[in-house]
Design an enzyme around this catalytic site. Structure first.
Site, PDB file in Angstrom:
ATOM      1  N   LYS A  56      63.771  87.569  65.201  1.00  0.00           N
ATOM      2  CA  LYS A  56      62.424  87.407  64.649  1.00  0.00           C
ATOM      3  C   LYS A  56      61.812  86.134  65.179  1.00  0.00           C
ATOM      4  CE  LYS A  56      62.325  84.135  62.519  1.00  0.00           C
ATOM      5  NZ  LYS A  56      62.618  82.676  62.870  1.00  0.00           N
ATOM      6  N   TYR A  62      59.515  84.637  57.026  1.00  0.00           N
ATOM      7  CA  TYR A  62      60.482  85.004  55.982  1.00  0.00           C
ATOM      8  C   TYR A  62      59.759  85.286  54.661  1.00  0.00           C
ATOM      9  CZ  TYR A  62      64.393  83.594  58.938  1.00  0.00           C
ATOM     10  OH  TYR A  62      65.306  83.506  59.952  1.00  0.00           O
TER      11      TYR A  62
HETATM   12  P1  NDP Z   1      67.121  77.489  71.068  1.00  0.00           P
HETATM   13  O1  NDP Z   1      66.041  76.713  71.720  1.00  0.00           O
HETATM   14  O2  NDP Z   1      68.231  76.697  70.456  1.00  0.00           O
HETATM   15  O3  NDP Z   1      67.750  78.533  72.077  1.00  0.00           O
HETATM   16  C1  NDP Z   1      66.965  79.332  72.913  1.00  0.00           C
HETATM   17  C2  NDP Z   1      67.699  79.554  74.225  1.00  0.00           C
HETATM   18  O4  NDP Z   1      66.876  80.388  75.033  1.00  0.00           O
HETATM   19  C3  NDP Z   1      67.924  78.306  75.054  1.00  0.00           C
HETATM   20  O5  NDP Z   1      69.073  77.585  74.700  1.00  0.00           O
HETATM   21  C4  NDP Z   1      68.036  78.866  76.453  1.00  0.00           C
HETATM   22  O6  NDP Z   1      69.349  79.392  76.645  1.00  0.00           O
HETATM   23  C5  NDP Z   1      67.115  80.074  76.420  1.00  0.00           C
HETATM   24  N1  NDP Z   1      65.841  79.826  77.098  1.00  0.00           N
HETATM   25  C6  NDP Z   1      65.414  80.502  78.194  1.00  0.00           C
HETATM   26  N2  NDP Z   1      64.239  80.042  78.599  1.00  0.00           N
HETATM   27  C7  NDP Z   1      63.889  79.034  77.766  1.00  0.00           C
HETATM   28  C8  NDP Z   1      62.776  78.146  77.706  1.00  0.00           C
HETATM   29  N3  NDP Z   1      61.740  78.231  78.565  1.00  0.00           N
HETATM   30  N4  NDP Z   1      62.753  77.214  76.729  1.00  0.00           N
HETATM   31  C9  NDP Z   1      63.754  77.129  75.849  1.00  0.00           C
HETATM   32  N5  NDP Z   1      64.841  77.949  75.858  1.00  0.00           N
HETATM   33  C10 NDP Z   1      64.913  78.890  76.819  1.00  0.00           C
HETATM   34  O7  NDP Z   1      66.427  78.382  69.962  1.00  0.00           O
HETATM   35  P2  NDP Z   1      67.099  79.090  68.711  1.00  0.00           P
HETATM   36  O8  NDP Z   1      68.454  79.532  69.064  1.00  0.00           O
HETATM   37  O9  NDP Z   1      66.951  78.240  67.524  1.00  0.00           O
HETATM   38  O10 NDP Z   1      66.118  80.351  68.502  1.00  0.00           O
HETATM   39  C11 NDP Z   1      66.160  81.477  69.359  1.00  0.00           C
HETATM   40  C12 NDP Z   1      65.501  82.666  68.661  1.00  0.00           C
HETATM   41  O11 NDP Z   1      66.214  82.951  67.469  1.00  0.00           O
HETATM   42  C13 NDP Z   1      64.055  82.457  68.241  1.00  0.00           C
HETATM   43  O12 NDP Z   1      63.334  83.641  68.416  1.00  0.00           O
HETATM   44  C14 NDP Z   1      64.139  82.136  66.761  1.00  0.00           C
HETATM   45  O13 NDP Z   1      62.991  82.501  66.042  1.00  0.00           O
HETATM   46  C15 NDP Z   1      65.327  82.962  66.353  1.00  0.00           C
HETATM   47  N6  NDP Z   1      66.034  82.389  65.201  1.00  0.00           N
HETATM   48  C16 NDP Z   1      66.383  83.213  64.179  1.00  0.00           C
HETATM   49  C17 NDP Z   1      67.082  82.738  63.103  1.00  0.00           C
HETATM   50  C18 NDP Z   1      67.549  83.660  62.034  1.00  0.00           C
HETATM   51  O14 NDP Z   1      68.049  83.204  61.018  1.00  0.00           O
HETATM   52  N7  NDP Z   1      67.434  84.974  62.217  1.00  0.00           N
HETATM   53  C19 NDP Z   1      67.399  81.321  62.970  1.00  0.00           C
HETATM   54  C20 NDP Z   1      67.066  80.536  64.137  1.00  0.00           C
HETATM   55  C21 NDP Z   1      66.383  81.081  65.203  1.00  0.00           C
HETATM   56  P3  NDP Z   1      70.111  79.239  78.051  1.00  0.00           P
HETATM   57  O15 NDP Z   1      70.190  77.759  78.290  1.00  0.00           O
HETATM   58  O16 NDP Z   1      71.410  79.889  77.780  1.00  0.00           O
HETATM   59  O17 NDP Z   1      69.267  79.939  79.056  1.00  0.00           O
END
Ligand code: NDP
Length: 393
Positions: free
Chosen positions: A137, A225
């Site tokens: 989401k 949420y």
């Molecule tokens: P992060 O920023 O921690 O992780 C996102 C990952 O996406 C990065 O580490 C990277 O992985 C990859 N990525 C690729 N391109 C980009 C870019 N341009 N900028 C940043 N990251 C990029 O985010 P979260 O893990 O916190 O969130 C990811 C998703 O999960 C979101 O959609 C968020 O809304 C959702 N979420 C849902 C939750 C829930 O409880 N259901 C809780 C937290 C988040 P790599 O280095 O491996 O390429």
């Protein structure tokens, strides 16, 4: 909770649940190649905070799903995680060679854990590769992208589930059931407050403060949420929305996204929902439903764990005491069962699209200084989580 209410409710719910499950099994899209006796293979796309902190550990604990591949823009990080999880190097993909997953029979489900603005592209590419998709989401950053994702799933004849973990979380399910069973009498008011302080120095928050990657500020990240909770608690859809924002544009966090947004939903039953979200207030994920006879309070209601749901009658508080589960393992187990045709799709793309439409309506009202926006698009969720998802995993 009186015993007779819970027994009657359970009987009604189990009848509805059995019917939905039977329908799902009948419509199963199971391909002959799907492993019947093994766990369903998940590829995780984007190895950030959620993937490393919750999803990969959740896959370790899952009964029906397992980690089989990683997709990342950082090969060193991907190699380190692959080694720790016992995956071979040929199970690592990057964003350029991602489409090669089509030829990887280990992968049945692709879990999209990327910044919101990337969800649509990587979901559609996975569907075109013949994989089922579980997408975080908010589903995307526009209504058009959500529609394109749903169309791609239909075209590919694959499942698309949005990761609304509260639809599978025991305390939230029990909250839905209490409201449905009349435990607080006729619902009158829902109040939801979902927000926190955003930290621009945290890379996980940096993209959340960039409209292109995030879509909106706290609204799509946290407020969603509350939007979703009001809808699943009442099991009806808002027909009108009004909203206002309070954003300090001199705060460098809020150059492109809004900070605090307060909105009101009007539901067909007459229930009003007051919602708020912010990236600049003390962390909260709470909701309350006020009824004629009582009140259901969840504070916090949507954390990864440690949620407290209480029945309130005047000054008397009764905690709903249900054991904690790993919400992520549970959600992925559900997705695995959906893929096998053993469970109905409770949070399909249409559910994510409805929230995206409401987010868009809230932002439109904000832009028009609280104008009333009609939101009666005729959406009705196909499956009520309270009717089919069992409380104890
Ligand atoms: P992060 O920023 O921690 O992780 C996102 C990952 O996406 C990065 O580490 C990277 O992985 C990859 N990525 C690729 N391109 C980009 C870019 N341009 N900028 C940043 N990251 C990029 O985010 P979260 O893990 O916190 O969130 C990811 C998703 O999960 C979101 O959609 C968020 O809304 C959702 N979420 C849902 C939750 C829930 O409880 N259901 C809780 C937290 C988040 P790599 O280095 O491996 O390429």
């Amino acid at each position: 909770m009186p015993k007779e209410i819970s027994r009657r409710t359970l009987i009604e719910l189990s009848v509805a649940g059995a019917a939905a499950l039977a329908a799902a099994e009948a419509k199963a899209l199971d391909r002959p190649s799907l492993p019947k006796d093994q766990k369903i293979g998940f590829a995780v796309v984007g190895l950030g905070k959620l993937a490393q902190g919750q999803i990969i550990p959740g896959l370790r604990r899952s009964k029906s799903a397992k980690l089989v591949a990683l997709v990342s823009g950082h090969p060193d990080k991907a190699k380190r995680i692959a080694a720790a999880e016992g995956l071979p190097e040929d199970a690592i993909y990057n964003y350029e060679d991602y489409d090669r997953i089509a030829k990887d029979p280990r992968i049945q489900v692709v879990y999209i854990v990327l910044p919101n603005g990337m969800h649509a592209e990587y979901t559609i590419r996975a569907l075109k590769a013949g994989k089922h998709v579980l997408c975080e989401k908010p589903m995307a950053t526009s209504v058009a992208d959500c529609e394109a994702m749903i169309a791609a799933a239909k075209k590919a004849d694959r499942k698309l589930m949005i990761a609304y973990r509260c639809h599978y979380e025991p305390k939230n399910l029990e909250a839905m059931r209490r409201v449905r069973s009349g435990a607080i009498g006729k619902p009158r008011l829902v109040v939801t407050d979902m927000g926190r302080q955003a930290d621009p120095n945290d890379p996980s928050d940096a993209w959340r403060l960039d409209k292109k990657l995030a879509g909106s500020g706290g609204l799509g990240d946290m407020g969603i949420y509350g939007i979703n909770a009001a809808r699943y608690l009442l099991n009806e859809e808002p027909i009108e929305v009004r909203a206002w924002a309070n954003t300090d544009r001199s705060d460098p966090r809020f150059r492109t996204v809004d900070d605090m947004i307060c909105w009101q939903f009007k539901f067909p039953s007459g229930v009003i929902c007051n919602g708020s979200t912010s990236f600049d207030y003390n962390a909260t994920m709470s909701y309350e439903v006020w009824g004629e006879k009582g009140r259901l309070q969840a504070d916090p209601g949507c954390f990864y764990g440690g949620n407290h749901v209480r029945m309130v009658d005047g000054g008397k508080f009764t905690e709903i005491d249900i054991p904690e589960i790993d919400q992520f393992a549970r959600e992925m187990d559900w997705m695995a069962d959906v893929v096998r045709g053993k469970a109905p799709l409770v949070s399909p793309g249409e559910e994510g699209l409805q929230d995206m439409r409401l987010i868009t309506a809230i932002l439109e009202s904000v832009a028009r200084d609280g104008a009333t926006i009609k939101t009666d698009w005729g959406y009705k969720r196909a499956v009520d989580p309270a009717a089919v998802v069992d409380v104890v995993a």
